[in-house]
Design a protein around this motif. Structure first.
Motif, PDB file in Angstrom:
ATOM      1  N   GLU A 426       0.830  -1.208   0.000  1.00 31.23           N
ATOM      2  CA  GLU A 426       0.000   0.000   0.000  1.00 31.23           C
ATOM      3  C   GLU A 426       0.864   1.257   0.000  1.00 31.23           C
ATOM      4  O   GLU A 426       0.516   2.265  -0.648  1.00 31.23           O
ATOM      5  CB  GLU A 426      -0.929  -0.033   1.207  1.00 31.23           C
ATOM      6  CG  GLU A 426      -1.938  -1.170   1.152  1.00 31.23           C
ATOM      7  CD  GLU A 426      -2.622  -1.412   2.485  1.00 31.23           C
ATOM      8  OE1 GLU A 426      -3.607  -2.142   2.518  1.00 31.23           O
ATOM      9  OE2 GLU A 426      -2.145  -0.849   3.509  1.00 31.23           O
ATOM     10  N   GLY A 430       0.793   4.013  -2.857  1.00 31.80           N
ATOM     11  CA  GLY A 430       0.185   5.256  -2.388  1.00 31.80           C
ATOM     12  C   GLY A 430      -1.277   5.099  -2.027  1.00 31.80           C
ATOM     13  O   GLY A 430      -2.038   6.077  -2.048  1.00 31.80           O
ATOM     14  N   LEU A 431      -1.688   3.882  -1.684  1.00 37.49           N
ATOM     15  CA  LEU A 431      -3.078   3.628  -1.327  1.00 37.49           C
ATOM     16  C   LEU A 431      -3.294   3.832   0.170  1.00 37.49           C
ATOM     17  O   LEU A 431      -2.346   3.867   0.966  1.00 37.49           O
ATOM     18  CB  LEU A 431      -3.463   2.194  -1.718  1.00 37.49           C
ATOM     19  CG  LEU A 431      -3.313   1.844  -3.206  1.00 37.49           C
ATOM     20  CD1 LEU A 431      -3.640   0.364  -3.420  1.00 37.49           C
ATOM     21  CD2 LEU A 431      -4.210   2.728  -4.065  1.00 37.49           C
ATOM     22  N   LYS A 432      -4.552   3.940   0.541  1.00 38.41           N
ATOM     23  CA  LYS A 432      -4.885   4.083   1.949  1.00 38.41           C
ATOM     24  C   LYS A 432      -4.646   2.766   2.681  1.00 38.41           C
ATOM     25  O   LYS A 432      -4.806   1.684   2.100  1.00 38.41           O
ATOM     26  CB  LYS A 432      -6.349   4.485   2.091  1.00 38.41           C
ATOM     27  CG  LYS A 432      -6.668   5.858   1.515  1.00 38.41           C
ATOM     28  CD  LYS A 432      -8.152   6.180   1.704  1.00 38.41           C
ATOM     29  CE  LYS A 432      -8.471   7.553   1.135  1.00 38.41           C
ATOM     30  NZ  LYS A 432      -9.916   7.887   1.291  1.00 38.41           N
ATOM     31  N   VAL A 446      -7.739  -3.418  -8.342  1.00 40.44           N
ATOM     32  CA  VAL A 446      -6.483  -2.667  -8.560  1.00 40.44           C
ATOM     33  C   VAL A 446      -5.535  -3.396  -9.518  1.00 40.44           C
ATOM     34  O   VAL A 446      -4.512  -2.836  -9.916  1.00 40.44           O
ATOM     35  CB  VAL A 446      -5.746  -2.423  -7.221  1.00 40.44           C
ATOM     36  CG1 VAL A 446      -6.572  -1.508  -6.337  1.00 40.44           C
ATOM     37  CG2 VAL A 446      -5.441  -3.723  -6.521  1.00 40.44           C
ATOM     38  N   SER A 478      -1.534   2.205  -8.981  1.00 39.61           N
ATOM     39  CA  SER A 478      -1.241   3.088  -7.853  1.00 39.61           C
ATOM     40  C   SER A 478      -2.285   4.196  -7.779  1.00 39.61           C
ATOM     41  O   SER A 478      -3.180   4.306  -8.628  1.00 39.61           O
ATOM     42  CB  SER A 478       0.158   3.693  -7.994  1.00 39.61           C
ATOM     43  OG  SER A 478       0.246   4.445  -9.192  1.00 39.61           O
ATOM     44  N   GLU A 479      -2.169   5.044  -6.779  1.00 46.06           N
ATOM     45  CA  GLU A 479      -3.155   6.091  -6.553  1.00 46.06           C
ATOM     46  C   GLU A 479      -3.196   7.095  -7.695  1.00 46.06           C
ATOM     47  O   GLU A 479      -4.244   7.635  -8.031  1.00 46.06           O
ATOM     48  CB  GLU A 479      -2.832   6.814  -5.230  1.00 46.06           C
ATOM     49  CG  GLU A 479      -3.829   7.902  -4.849  1.00 46.06           C
ATOM     50  CD  GLU A 479      -5.223   7.327  -4.527  1.00 46.06           C
ATOM     51  OE1 GLU A 479      -6.196   8.087  -4.617  1.00 46.06           O
ATOM     52  OE2 GLU A 479      -5.310   6.119  -4.199  1.00 46.06           O
ATOM     53  N   ASP A 480      -2.016   7.360  -8.332  1.00 46.56           N
ATOM     54  CA  ASP A 480      -1.963   8.337  -9.418  1.00 46.56           C
ATOM     55  C   ASP A 480      -2.325   7.740 -10.774  1.00 46.56           C
ATOM     56  O   ASP A 480      -2.225   8.418 -11.798  1.00 46.56           O
ATOM     57  CB  ASP A 480      -0.572   8.970  -9.487  1.00 46.56           C
ATOM     58  CG  ASP A 480       0.531   7.922  -9.678  1.00 46.56           C
ATOM     59  OD1 ASP A 480       0.193   6.726  -9.822  1.00 46.56           O
ATOM     60  OD2 ASP A 480       1.715   8.311  -9.669  1.00 46.56           O
TER      61      ASP A 480
END
Length: 957
Positions: A426, A430-432, A446, A478-480
């Motif tokens: 994570e 960049g995940l929660k 994901v 990833s988050e981005d």
């Protein structure tokens, strides 16, 4: 009055005996030389008083002069004298460098520990040398005018001058910078080693560590003195570091004793070892007091002591090693290397080893010895710890190994359907926290869409089969929005009921590895500079286009190949980086001409190829190729200059017959080569005759090579006549080839083939040797008032070869010829291709005894300045000026050329005399010699011999 003259003559003779008066031999300083060793060219005058009278080297006028130089401090000074000459025609600057200290030849006893060598330098003429700032040597900048011969009188600060060199300033600067970098690396390694060993002493208080640290610090101190580091820190006067150098050598010997005593723990073996080591250490340290009194004496004793310590230490180590002492056994290889270093150092200081790299090499070798000693100490000190003794359990070992690998734990509890990976994944994405801590189906959100089915089916297969291993690579978002690659390695754990209860393994981030693989895959099929497809990818696309055309019957692909003309000359003139920019610019320009279905590739360094599908008609394809040519012709701005390039373009259009991709590319390449042979900057379409021409050319090249090996080439002789009496003055040697199948082949056909294939050198040497041999026989058989001569043509490729001098020398040594009768003919274009190099080569050829003839004068550059500089013996007027052309300016030009040759002291030979009126006009204009069909065509040796027999018969009558 006579008595006064006799007294003056006697006084002059006495002065010439009482003082050095013989002329020096000047050392030539070519403009191309990087460094010249003047040590052996210097004449030394030790302790010769406050002034010195010397004779200068002979100047350009051959006159020897005398000069007198006074000392700066009116002391009993030592002097050195040498002379330099500038044989070139340009002013040159050089640095006179006399190092303060040279380890080479510094002596073992009473060594020379260095000092400033030169107080001043006085030239016999010109600008006085200017001292340059330097911490390592006396450096003076001198300027030599063209053709000048300058004698330099050097006032020395020491009776000896170990080394003096003449350096090109930029080369000396680069050399000093290179040695500075090397010294910095050596000092950095040595300093880090000394600091590291000192830290180890603090961490682990074993006595061997401070002893080794003392040795490392001593070596570092010695290197800082040897490299001149302390001269900058302590502001020591340059050349006055004798005391520091002597103390450093004493410290080196003392630290070696301390290390040997501490590491071998000699006090445990016998009291005599301790007494011997202590006594030796006291004696060596006592040399520090001697160094204050006389550094040279202290340094000499220290050097001898260092050798004795090395030999006695090896004896002690060998004795203890035989007894099975571990420390001694481990030290044997390092001590052998130390003995090798001591041997090299002894050979250096005694002058047996004498070169520029031996002193830096010894410094690096000393650091290597200390480095190996440090490794030996650490190996012994840290041998046998808790880890080495195996005090941890197998489970702990596996846990440590897994932690050290950097992998992430991946655990899937199948009964609870929960995957645990910690927070590492994570964090990477960049995940929660907790997003990936849940059911396996949450991972599908994901995972990259292309990898989801494989991931799901792999996990299902493990549960169903109850065995096997999971090894799969997939991408996680990833988050981005970017994806990272991971590799999962896991295996199932089966419970008591035979069902899979868990699946445990490791998860590793392999994004960098995948990116590297993709980059390597891209680079394998693309050009690194332009990013265009390379040959392999281009051929694949062309093959696919041809296959699609045959299958669907639509869109036949055409191939266009274009090559930049004269790109090598442009690249050499503006540099490689600018050349790369030009190649990128050309690629972008041509790419803008393409449509989506077309493809451009970079075939070679400056060669590109196109697969053209957007155009099908021949005229449209030709128009597209011409647009490519015009795109290349547009000027390219680079910096403040514009570069103009042209391209030779070849087109291959497939017909209805099936053709392979490599054949189509070869056809386009042949058309491009034909365009280049036609002068470049043009477009050529492939036609079958080009293939025949290429194959015939290859066959001719092979036949020519065979003819040179089997004497299939013959030489003919065309007479050159003296116009005054119509007598034979000489012959021009010409190569002839009678092909066994095609018959006689014109020189205009096989000479270009020889030049392109590299056979021109072998062919030229063959003609030169045969012509010289025949001339030698004729000169021996026919005793003419003026010896016969022969003229042999020299091509540009022959002139640019360094072996031409040796070839001419070898030919002249095998043939007994009158000087200057073997004339080498060179055209103006050949000479002007590289005027500076040609001037040197022609001057050396003239010194060998060869004559020089300028062929086809008036058709090339006709540079009068170079014509005056090259000093040819003969000018050959081109036949275009001899044959009548109906223009009134022809006799005026011809008369001017003849008068110009005579004014420069050259003889004139006119080519193309075909009628009596031509010969009469040439004779009236003052031309000495002529050749042409009027006096005889090129003929074999036998026919030329008959002409000479008739000539001799005429002379007898």
């Amino acid at each position: 009055m006579r008595l006064l003259i006799l007294v003056s003559l006697a006084l002059t003779a006495w002065l010439s005996v009482a003082s050095p008066s013989h002329a020096l031999e000047a050392v030539e300083v070519p403009a191309s030389s990087d460094a010249i060793d003047l040590t052996r060219a210097v004449e030394l005058y030790p302790n010769s008083g406050p002034s010195l009278q010397v004779s200068t080297a002979p100047g350009a006028d051959g006159i020897v002069r005398r000069i007198e130089v006074n000392s700066l401090d009116d002391a009993n000074s030592s002097w050195a004298v040498f002379a330099l000459s500038n044989p070139g025609d340009e002013q040159i600057d050089r640095l006179i460098v006399a190092p303060f200290f040279q380890l080479v030849g510094s002596r073992l006893v009473w060594p020379d520990l260095g000092s400033s060598r030169i107080a001043s330098i006085t030239p016999s003429q010109g600008i006085a040398p200017e001292r340059q700032s330097s911490q390592e040597a006396d450096v003076f900048l001198v300027t030599l005018d063209p053709g000048a011969v300058v004698t330099y009188v050097v006032e020395l600060r020491s009776p000896s001058l170990p080394q003096i060199r003449l350096w090109e300033p930029d080369v000396y600067k680069d050399t000093v910078n290179a040695y500075t970098l090397y010294r910095g690396i050596i000092l950095g390694i040595s300093g880090l080693l000394a600091l590291f060993l000192t830290i180890l002493f603090v961490v682990k208080g074993t006595i061997m560590f401070p002893a080794t640290a003392v040795l490392a610090w001593s070596v570092l101190s010695y290197l800082t003195i040897d490299f001149g580091f302390w001269n900058k820190v302590l502001q020591i006067t340059p050349g006055d570091e004798q005391l520091y150098r002597a103390c450093a050598e004493v410290g080196l010997a003392a630290s070696l004793i301390i290390f040997l005593y501490a590491y071998l723990n000699l006090n445990r073996w016998h009291i005599r070892y301790s007494h011997l080591a202590l006594a030796t250490l006291i004696l060596v340290l006592g040399l520090l007091g001697v160094a204050v009194w006389d550094p040279s004496v202290a340094a000499g004793i220290a050097r001898i002591s260092l050798g004795i310590i090395g030999v006695l230490g090896f004896a002690v180590i060998a004795t203890l090693a035989v007894q099975g002492y571990d420390r001694a056994i481990m030290l044997v290889p390092t001590w052998v290397l130390l003995l090798a270093w001591l041997t090299g150092a002894a050979m250096t200081v005694t002058g047996i080893l004498a070169n520029d790299i031996v002193q830096p090499a010894l410094a690096g070798g000393l650091v290597l010895v200390v480095l190996l000693i440090g490794f030996t100490v650490m190996q012994h000190a840290f041998a046998g710890g808790a880890i080495a003794q195996g005090l941890i359990s197998d489970v702990e070992r596996r846990a440590l190994a897994f932690t050290g690998s950097g992998d992430i734990v991946w655990d899937w509890d199948i009964d609870r359907d929960r995957i645990s990976t910690g927070h590492e994944v994570e964090d990477l994405l960049g995940l929660k926290p907790g997003v990936l801590e849940g059911p396996a189906r949450d991972w599908l959100d994901v995972i990259h869409p292309q990898d989801r089915d494989t991931f799901r089916s792999t996990l299902d297969a493990v549960i169903d089969l109850r065995r096997g291993r999971v090894s799969q690579a997939f991408r996680l978002r990833s988050e981005d929005g970017h994806y990272r690659w991971f590799r999962l390695r896991a295996r199932p754990i089966v419970g008591s009921d035979g069902e899979v209860i868990r699946c445990v393994g490791s998860l590793l981030d392999i994004t960098e590895q995948k990116v590297t693989e993709e980059r390597l895959l891209h680079d394998a099929v693309h050009d690194n500079l332009t990013g265009l497809p390379n040959r392999e990818l281009f051929m694949d696309r062309l093959s696919a286009a041809l296959a699609r055309s045959r299958a669907e019957g639509l869109g036949r692909p055409s191939v266009i190949v274009f090559d930049l003309d004269r790109f090598k000359q442009v690249n050499d003139s503006i540099g490689l980086s600018a050349g790369d920019s030009i190649l990128l610019t050309i690629a972008r320009r041509v790419s803008r001409q393409l449509k989506p279905q077309d493809a451009l590739m970079r075939l070679g360094s400056d060669t590109y190829a196109l697969v053209l599908l957007s155009e099908q008609s021949a005229d449209r394809i030709a128009a597209f190729a011409d647009a490519v040519r015009r795109a290349v012709r547009s000027p390219i701005t680079f910096g403040e200059q514009e570069v103009f390039l042209t391209a030779s373009v070849g087109i291959a259009i497939p017909d209805s017959n099936p053709v392979e991709s490599d054949e189509l590319l070869r056809q386009a390449d042949m058309a491009m080569n034909h365009a280049k042979r036609m002068g470049g900057d043009r477009v050529e379409v492939f036609r079958p005759t080009l293939q025949t021409t290429g194959s015939n050319r290859m066959e001719l090249e092979a036949d020519l090579r065979k003819a040179l090996q089997t004497d299939g080439i013959s030489v003919h002789f065309q007479p050159i006549v003296r116009l005054a009496d119509r007598s034979i003055a000489g012959f021009e040697v010409l190569a002839r080839w009678n092909h066994p199948k095609r018959g006689p082949i014109s020189p205009s056909e096989f000479i270009p083939i020889a030049e392109q294939s590299g056979l021109i050198n072998e062919l030229g040497l063959f003609v030169l040797d045969r012509g010289a041999r025949q001339l030698s026989e004729w000169q021996a058989a026919y005793r003419l008032p003026v010896p016969l001569f022969v003229s042999v043509n020299i091509s540009s490729l022959q002139l640019l070869r360094h072996d031409l001098i040796n070839d001419v020398k070898s030919v002249l040594s095998r043939s007994s010829l009158a000087p200057g009768t073997l004339k080498l003919e060179l055209t103006e274009s050949v000479v002007m291709a590289n005027p500076e190099y040609s001037a040197r080569m022609l001057e050396r050829l003239r010194h060998l005894g060869a004559g020089l003839s300028l062929d086809d004068f008036g058709t090339g550059y006709s540079s009068l300045s170079y014509l005056q500089r090259f000093r040819f013996d003969t000018i050959k007027v081109d036949q275009s000026f001899v044959r009548p052309n109906g223009r009134s300016a022809r006799p005026v030009i011809l008369r001017s050329i003849v008068a110009l040759g005579h004014d420069l002291g050259m003889q004139v030979v006119a080519e193309g005399a075909e009628s009596e009126s031509d010969a009469l006009e040439l004779h009236q204009l003052g031309c000495e010699f002529a050749q042409g069909f009027l006096f005889g065509q090129p003929m074999e040796v036998s026919e030329a011999g008959k002409m000479l027999d008739a000539e001799m018969e005429t002379l007898r009558n």
